[in-house]
Design a protein around this motif. Structure first.
Motif, PDB file in Angstrom:
ATOM      1  N   ASP A 103      -3.720   5.098  -0.739  1.00 21.35           N
ATOM      2  CA  ASP A 103      -4.469   3.834  -0.738  1.00 21.35           C
ATOM      3  C   ASP A 103      -5.324   3.697   0.519  1.00 21.35           C
ATOM      4  O   ASP A 103      -4.843   3.942   1.626  1.00 21.35           O
ATOM      5  CB  ASP A 103      -3.519   2.631  -0.792  1.00 21.35           C
ATOM      6  CG  ASP A 103      -2.916   2.391  -2.153  1.00 21.35           C
ATOM      7  OD1 ASP A 103      -3.462   2.923  -3.145  1.00 21.35           O
ATOM      8  OD2 ASP A 103      -1.911   1.662  -2.229  1.00 21.35           O
ATOM      9  N   CYS A 156      -6.789   1.355   3.311  1.00 16.07           N
ATOM     10  CA  CYS A 156      -6.270   0.102   3.859  1.00 16.07           C
ATOM     11  C   CYS A 156      -7.327  -0.973   3.996  1.00 16.07           C
ATOM     12  O   CYS A 156      -7.055  -2.147   3.786  1.00 16.07           O
ATOM     13  CB  CYS A 156      -5.668   0.346   5.240  1.00 16.07           C
ATOM     14  SG  CYS A 156      -4.241   1.424   5.234  1.00 16.07           S
ATOM     15  N   LEU A 167       0.858  -1.187   0.000  1.00 15.67           N
ATOM     16  CA  LEU A 167       0.000   0.000   0.000  1.00 15.67           C
ATOM     17  C   LEU A 167       0.896   1.240   0.000  1.00 15.67           C
ATOM     18  O   LEU A 167       1.905   1.281   0.713  1.00 15.67           O
ATOM     19  CB  LEU A 167      -0.901   0.001   1.230  1.00 15.67           C
ATOM     20  CG  LEU A 167      -1.801  -1.226   1.369  1.00 15.67           C
ATOM     21  CD1 LEU A 167      -2.435  -1.270   2.757  1.00 15.67           C
ATOM     22  CD2 LEU A 167      -2.855  -1.233   0.302  1.00 15.67           C
TER      23      LEU A 167
END
Length: 74
Positions: free
Chosen positions: A44, A46, A40
């Motif tokens: 991004d 999660c 990531l």
């Protein structure tokens, strides 16, 4: 550094977003090793799938010093 953002088996009412630093999705294997499933990067989300799952089926952790934001969804 190398801190969990959310662990396998947990549920969170929040969505976490990587703001800076690298993170990863991973599973702990029976022998104690960590298998990284995805990396990531900043921007991004999660754990957006937390609304589909009752609990996380994998963990998310930082790989280096990181900033993680969270948004409470009601």
């Amino acid at each position: 550094m190398r801190e969990d953002i959310i662990r396998e088996g947990e549920h969170s009412p929040d969505i976490h977003i990587v703001m800076s630093g690298p993170a990863c999705r991973y599973k702990l294997l029976e022998n104690g090793n960590r298998q990284i499933m995805a990396f990531l990067v900043p921007g991004d989300p999660c754990d957006a799938e937390i609304f589909i799952l009752k609990e996380m089926d994998h963990s998310i952790g930082s790989l280096a010093p990181s900033v993680i934001a969270w948004c409470r969804v009601t």
